[in-house]
Design an enzyme around this catalytic site. Sequence first.
Site, mmCIF file in Angstrom:
data_model
loop_
_atom_site.group_PDB
_atom_site.id
_atom_site.type_symbol
_atom_site.label_atom_id
_atom_site.label_comp_id
_atom_site.label_asym_id
_atom_site.label_seq_id
_atom_site.Cartn_x
_atom_site.Cartn_y
_atom_site.Cartn_z
ATOM 1 C CG ASP A 246 37.658 32.365 35.206
ATOM 2 O OD1 ASP A 246 36.897 31.636 34.550
ATOM 3 O OD2 ASP A 246 38.893 32.256 35.196
ATOM 4 C CD GLN B 223 43.496 29.541 31.155
ATOM 5 O OE1 GLN B 223 42.534 30.276 30.868
ATOM 6 N NE2 GLN B 223 43.360 28.254 31.322
ATOM 7 C CE LYS C 269 39.249 29.561 29.161
ATOM 8 N NZ LYS C 269 39.928 29.565 30.455
HETATM 9 N N1 GUN Z 1 42.623 26.900 34.015
HETATM 10 C C1 GUN Z 1 41.943 25.787 33.664
HETATM 11 N N2 GUN Z 1 40.622 26.053 33.563
HETATM 12 C C2 GUN Z 1 40.474 27.359 33.861
HETATM 13 C C3 GUN Z 1 39.348 28.216 33.942
HETATM 14 O O1 GUN Z 1 38.195 27.838 33.730
HETATM 15 N N3 GUN Z 1 39.607 29.499 34.291
HETATM 16 C C4 GUN Z 1 40.875 29.940 34.561
HETATM 17 N N4 GUN Z 1 41.021 31.220 34.909
HETATM 18 N N5 GUN Z 1 41.924 29.167 34.501
HETATM 19 C C5 GUN Z 1 41.732 27.879 34.150
#
Ligand code: GUN
Length: 286
Positions: free
Chosen positions: A116, A93, A49
Amino acid sequence: MSVILDGKALAALRKDALRVQVLQSGLTVGLAVIQVGDNPASRVYVNHKIRACADVGMQSFKHHLPETTAQADVVALIQSLNQDPDVHGILVQLPLPSALDTDAVLAAIDPAKDVDGLHIQNAGRVFLGDTGGLVPCTPLGCMMLLDHYLADVPLRGKHAVVLGRSRLVGRPVASLLLQRDCTVTIAHSATQGLPALVGTADILVAAIGKPCFVPLLWMKEGAIVLDVGINRTDQGTLVGDVDFDGDTAKLCAYTPVPGGVGPMTVTCLLINTFKAAVALHGRTPD
Ligand code: GUN
């Protein structure tokens, strides 16, 4: 011949367009990413990311906190990022260490910076069929794949079976498919008769996190399969939740792993961050 829903190629296309949009906007767009603890998969995702931000000309701010960080300290960090004018998107995350209250942490994010789409306000909008806000990234990426590669295939009336009921994928993707007039069934760990149910799916979304759990044999002729799983095998290779061993020609379309839904998730995060930045810059100060 089945269509390969190539997320890597579509993500590259969308990132190229976004890079131009960011440049033309004249905005310095910033994403803050919070990782608590040392989950190895989270570390890989977070680094992806951060790199993707640079790739489209956005700033990123990585906050890596120890596993033992107190709830109040995570919330305090989020509150400071909520106030930070350089930060337009905040991503925590998941999963968080079990000592932390995920609902309370996500609730601390300013909904306008919740790129998100996991804050209850944004999740609720999606649940009610309002897709104009910040929509969770993986479900948004799934819909983009369908719309791009299968633009001439109507979703209306199709039976979509979603395997998994997570806040990240199962629930929101079910809402998005329902919004597009699919008939949606959500299956989960207590669902009975999974093989027969999968056999009724015109669209199958597999988001259960179990490597190669769903065999091709279960699937209906002409099904569209979105494999959201990213599982690392003991040999170190990445496999999805679907086992495509066999004749994939029976399918209408499917996402490969890797290179299917995964790259779309990251790209949708960038798209949401730009969307949030534009909206925040249009916002009058309180
Ligand atoms: N953990 C695995 N995929 C994601 C995601 O798309 N967003 C977040 N915040 N955590 C994750």
